[in-house]
Write a protein that holds these residues in place. Structure first.
Motif, PDB file in Angstrom:
ATOM      1  N   ILE A  21      37.941 -28.134  24.248  1.00 33.28           N
ATOM      2  CA  ILE A  21      37.009 -27.335  25.039  1.00 33.28           C
ATOM      3  C   ILE A  21      35.618 -27.922  24.844  1.00 33.28           C
ATOM      4  O   ILE A  21      35.133 -28.048  23.715  1.00 33.28           O
ATOM      5  N   SER A  22      34.978 -28.303  25.943  1.00 32.16           N
ATOM      6  CA  SER A  22      33.632 -28.880  25.855  1.00 32.16           C
ATOM      7  C   SER A  22      32.790 -28.358  27.007  1.00 32.16           C
ATOM      8  O   SER A  22      32.603 -29.019  28.027  1.00 32.16           O
ATOM      9  N   THR A  23      32.321 -27.132  26.861  1.00 36.80           N
ATOM     10  CA  THR A  23      31.549 -26.476  27.912  1.00 36.80           C
ATOM     11  C   THR A  23      30.636 -25.432  27.298  1.00 36.80           C
ATOM     12  O   THR A  23      30.959 -24.854  26.245  1.00 36.80           O
ATOM     13  N   VAL A  24      29.497 -25.171  27.949  1.00 36.01           N
ATOM     14  CA  VAL A  24      28.640 -24.070  27.502  1.00 36.01           C
ATOM     15  C   VAL A  24      29.285 -22.728  27.853  1.00 36.01           C
ATOM     16  O   VAL A  24      28.933 -21.697  27.265  1.00 36.01           O
ATOM     17  N   ALA A  25      30.224 -22.742  28.784  1.00 34.05           N
ATOM     18  CA  ALA A  25      30.916 -21.510  29.190  1.00 34.05           C
ATOM     19  C   ALA A  25      32.053 -21.228  28.213  1.00 34.05           C
ATOM     20  O   ALA A  25      33.236 -21.282  28.557  1.00 34.05           O
ATOM     21  N   THR A  26      31.690 -20.923  26.980  1.00 36.59           N
ATOM     22  CA  THR A  26      32.682 -20.804  25.910  1.00 36.59           C
ATOM     23  C   THR A  26      33.664 -19.659  26.140  1.00 36.59           C
ATOM     24  O   THR A  26      34.773 -19.672  25.607  1.00 36.59           O
TER      25      THR A  26
END
Length: 305
Positions: free
Chosen positions: A209-214
């Protein structure tokens, strides 16, 4: 006892004008736990307490855990929420303020979930954040409300993490005879497990997972979310982090509503409706909310894009 509230529908002239659609917003961000999660979580907790549970254990990136904590306080049950290290300090603080015991374990929801399952005792019930028919049944009440609040839209836009909201929206469409309404399932590129599942024809686990939308950070979607693509008109759309952040900013500017990029992704998804559903004239965005963001954090993200 219902733990969620009936949420309003807001007709958005500003957002609609930008995309050439009749746009309405289902404001799940005003739920008492800050997101749609309380619909399914509250339903599941009440049912499991009626079956004898006295303690709720959950794993969460933030919003589901907050909903379980809120439900537990209202129902008088002990709550333990295991969150990954990526969960924001704000989300952890809010969960704790509801009286829940917060445990930080692992770097992903999967690792937190494994630890949560190890804590189960005979008098406790596990509240899954997205993969449980009770959750889908509860989440579907937002469509029950829509059916009483407006005419059937051509498209409903919702964000996808583990697929619980998607499954709930689908359940609600079915029981209200809205099967002809399309669903645009939106996720960010760094958490696109639903798009990966559709491409593979089965649920698959993405590498990271690599997103600011955790809050969208489930590496594998539930099987029900994939099955829905064969039963209803569900189309996948993937946006970048910058678009999700901009979506949250656009919503804040247009309607003074602060939401996580996980929700902003659905606002950004409005741009894809004309391409994905060329005949569509009306769309509802599920403003799913999210408590893991502050105005300052959103401004920092905007400055970095």
């Amino acid at each position: 006892m219902s733990l969620h509230v009936l949420t309003p529908v807001l007709h958005s002239i500003e957002l609609g004008a930008a995309v050439g659609l009749d746009v309405s917003l289902k404001l799940e961000c005003v739920q008492p736990s800050g997101s749609f999660k309380i619909r399914g979580v509250g339903h599941a907790c009440a049912r499991k307490m009626a079956d004898g549970a006295r303690r709720f254990i959950s794993s969460s990136g933030g919003n589901a855990g907050y909903a379980v904590a809120y439900a537990g306080r209202r129902l008088g049950a002990e709550v333990v929420v295991v969150v990954p290290a990526t969960t924001s300090e704000r989300a952890k603080s809010l969960i704790g303020q509801e009286g829940a015991h917060v445990i930080v374990h692992g770097r992903s929801w999967q690792e937190a979930n494994e630890h949560a399952l190890s804590l189960l005792t005979p008098d406790s019930a596990f509240i899954h954040p997205f993969d449980d028919p009770l959750l889908w049944e509860g989440h579907g009440t937002l469509v029950d409300e829509l059916a009483a609040q407006m005419d059937r839209p051509d498209v409903i836009i919702c964000s996808v993490g583990g697929g619980g909201l998607l499954a709930g929206v689908a359940a609600g469409l079915r029981r209200n005879g809205w099967d002809a309404t399309g669903i645009l399932a939106v996720e960010t590129a760094g958490a696109a497990s639903y798009a990966a599942a559709l491409a593979a024809g089965r649920p698959v686990e993405i590498d990271a997972i690599s997103t600011v939308a955790t809050s969208l950070g489930a590496r594998r979607v539930c099987s029900q979310a994939l099955a829905l693509a064969e039963e209803l008109t569900v189309k996948s759309h993937v946006v970048g982090d910058a678009a999700a952040i901009r979506g949250s900013a656009d919503l804040l500017d247009a309607h003074r509503l602060l939401t996580e990029p996980a929700c902003g992704a659905s606002i950004a998804g409005l741009q894809a409706v004309r391409t994905q559903y060329p005949e569509a004239r009306s769309a509802v965005v599920v403003v799913c909310g999210g408590v893991g963001v502050t105005r300052e954090q959103l401004n920092r993200w905007l400055a970095a894009t």
